[in-house]
Scaffold this active site. Structure first.
Site, PDB file in Angstrom:
ATOM      1  N   ASP A   1       0.816  -1.220   0.000  1.00  8.86           N
ATOM      2  CA  ASP A   1       0.000   0.000   0.000  1.00  8.86           C
ATOM      3  C   ASP A   1       0.848   1.269   0.000  1.00  8.86           C
ATOM      4  OD1 ASP A   1      -2.117  -1.853   0.386  1.00  8.86           O
ATOM      5  OD2 ASP A   1      -1.845  -1.721   2.549  1.00  8.86           O
TER       6      ASP A   1
ATOM      7  N   GLU B   1     -11.564   0.466  -2.706  1.00  8.25           N
ATOM      8  CA  GLU B   1     -10.923   0.913  -1.465  1.00  8.25           C
ATOM      9  C   GLU B   1      -9.775   1.856  -1.816  1.00  8.25           C
ATOM     10  OE1 GLU B   1      -9.317  -2.594   0.458  1.00  8.25           O
ATOM     11  OE2 GLU B   1      -8.712  -3.432  -1.465  1.00  8.25           O
TER      12      GLU B   1
END
Length: 530
Positions: free
Chosen positions: A13, A191
């Site tokens: 991420d 997301e």
């Protein structure tokens, strides 16, 4: 060239941030402490770990957090005055609920002492903070719908209920209306929202498709921050689905314009290799990469076209990657930033540095959610050797210390100095070859009696094969136990990629399930990828 991944091993991420001529990548740490790892570069080729900001209980306490929970998807930004870090502490993985709490902390220097956090909300995970050019700050996060049909480690699309937007300030917190501004594309599992502004457009990038091989970076834009947002002409900026290259599982990144006027986008990635059963597995977890992008018709596109990221990307300078080398840790100074431990901010209860040794105080088991004396570093290579030396005098089989290859509470192998009835001090082996459904514990090797004195332990890993070794004094290394399946120590081991999405570690452990806190002294640790 920029060689992907730029951050090897578990570095998921990657939030990408520029401050002047300095570049930063902040990555998720999940249940590993301290929380968030921030890397720095000036050439986009070589990166140095410079900060782990969530380093005290006031910022983060993950005791009790399940595996693969904790810190999901931090967002690092700079508003021209100081750094801002947005992060989520996820308290549940399985079932319909997530219980994801979102916070903001700030600091003038990236490696300084970060402020006590502002609590923001708990409506979903993957939050980020956008600093608009009028000085206003906007908070965006994924909204989680516990009423959706998805449960467990691989929720159906309906549980990912769009992207929320609301204004935020440090003085007043969240203020004004909150709006669901983007439902995502038909790929679903939307997301990781990030907002930026260019040429009068607000751009929203998200991650879609889950953490596996359908992962993607999706892009949308609007003239108004509130929307409506139109999707990119090809929906996604990056996606490796149906490709056969070495880079897979690309998604979840952030855009940066460089100080020399070119453009790059970060992304997470996996590098699968063949496993013992003919399938593929990612022992290095989800890693961080960079790809060069260009603008055309006010949309971003990969410079080379298509959707698949490259292994080698043009770099801004003639910098070359620093080659990987063996690392030896002698514990005479501060603990290296390479090391982390699970969950607890109370470090004095699990380890201390003393007289050139790392002293681990045996606490709960390798299967604990709360307090493990386990200090480890990432596996960053498909093949490596790691070794350590310890002095440990157990009095019961409930006391054990040694070397472990570890993914989570249900996926590990460990060579441990312990005490066996009828043998005394002995080398033992414990293995947990899958985290579902029984968390079953096996003993692949018979105990080996040990003489008094320090014991050296080594593990060699060659893709899906792993072998422990030991020696005492000036003797030669001797193999201990059978060759083990190293593919267990991966995202795909046990329940699989959607339920496990961190990465493999190797490190030192001490446990004392008798509760007496028996100590083990580790005098060195080495990691050798050569």
């Amino acid at each position: 060239m920029i060689v992907n991944p730029v951050l090897k091993g578990f570095n998921a991420d990657p939030s990408f941030c520029r401050v002047g001529e300095d570049y930063y990548l902040a990555v998720s740490t999940f249940e590993w402490y301290p929380g968030v790892r921030i890397h720095h570069s000036r050439d986009l080729v070589n990166w140095t770990l410079v900060s782990m900001p969530l380093d005290r209980a006031g910022l983060l306490d993950m005791r009790g957090n399940p595996d693969s929970c904790g810190i999901w998807a931090p967002c690092l930004s700079h508003d021209g005055d100081k750094f801002w870090l947005v992060y989520t502490d996820v308290k549940r993985l399985d079932g319909a609920f997530k219980d994801a709490h979102n916070y903001i902390t700030t600091c003038e220097a990236v490696d300084g002492r970060w402020s006590d956090p502002w609590y923001v909300n708990s409506s979903g995970f993957d939050p980020s903070l956008f600093h608009d050019d009028d000085g206003r700050k906007w908070f965006v996060n994924q909204q989680w719908n516990h009423r959706g049909p998805g449960t467990g480690g691989n929720p159906a699309h309906a549980s990912f209920d769009g992207i929320l937007l609301q204004e935020w300030s440090p003085e007043t917190g969240l203020t004004g209306p909150v709006k669901n501004i983007y439902p995502g594309t038909d790929r679903g599992l939307t997301e990781a929202p990030h907002l930026f502004k260019r040429n009068g457009y607000y751009y929203l990038t998200t991650a879609e498709g889950g953490t596996g091989y359908k992962h993607a970076v999706t892009m949308a834009r609007s003239r108004d921050i509130w929307g409506p947002y139109e999707d990119h002409p090809q929906k996604h900026l990056m996606c490796a689905e149906d490709s056969d290259g070495p880079i897979q599982r690309t998604g979840h990144g952030q855009y940066v314009e460089t100080h020399w006027g070119e453009h790059y986008h970060s992304f997470l990635m996996g590098r699968p290799i063949p496993g013992p059963d003919g399938g593929r597995f990612c022992p290095l977890g989800r890693e961080a990469g960079l790809e060069k992008v260009v603008w055309k018709d006010d949309w971003l596109w990969l410079e080379h076209g298509g959707l698949v990221a490259r292994e080698q990307v043009p770099a801004p300078t003639d910098a070359t990657p620093v080659p990987d080398a063996a690392v030896d840790y002698d514990f005479t100074g501060p603990l290296s930033l390479d090391f982390q431990w699970p969950r607890t901010p109370e470090t004095d209860r699990i380890f201390r540095l003393e007289d050139g040794a790392l002293v681990l105080t045996g606490r709960e088991s390798l299967g604990s959610f709360f307090e493990q004396a386990l200090v480890a570093r990432r596996q960053e290579h498909f093949t490596y050797a790691a070794e350590t030396e310890l002095d440990f005098a157990p009095e019961t089989y409930q006391q054990a210390a040694g070397l472990t290859t570890y993914y989570n509470r249900g996926k590990f192998h460990a060579a441990l100095v312990s005490h066996e009835p009828g043998l005394g001090r002995a080398l033992t082996m414990l293995s947990c070859p899958g985290d579902w459904p029984e968390y079953r514990l096996t003993q692949p090797a018979d105990p080996v009696p040990l003489a008094e004195g320090p014991v050296a332990l080594k593990v060699t890993v060659d893709r899906h094969r792993q072998q422990f070794h030991y020696r005492q004094g000036d003797g030669d290394w001797a193999p201990f136990g059978p060759e083990l399946d190293a593919s267990v120590i991966s995202d795909e081991g046990g329940r699989g990629e959607h339920a496990s999405f961190t990465g493999a570690f190797v490190g030192m452990v001490a446990m004392d399930t008798s509760g007496r806190g028996r100590e083990a002294r580790f005098t060195r640790f080495g990691y050798d990828p050569t």
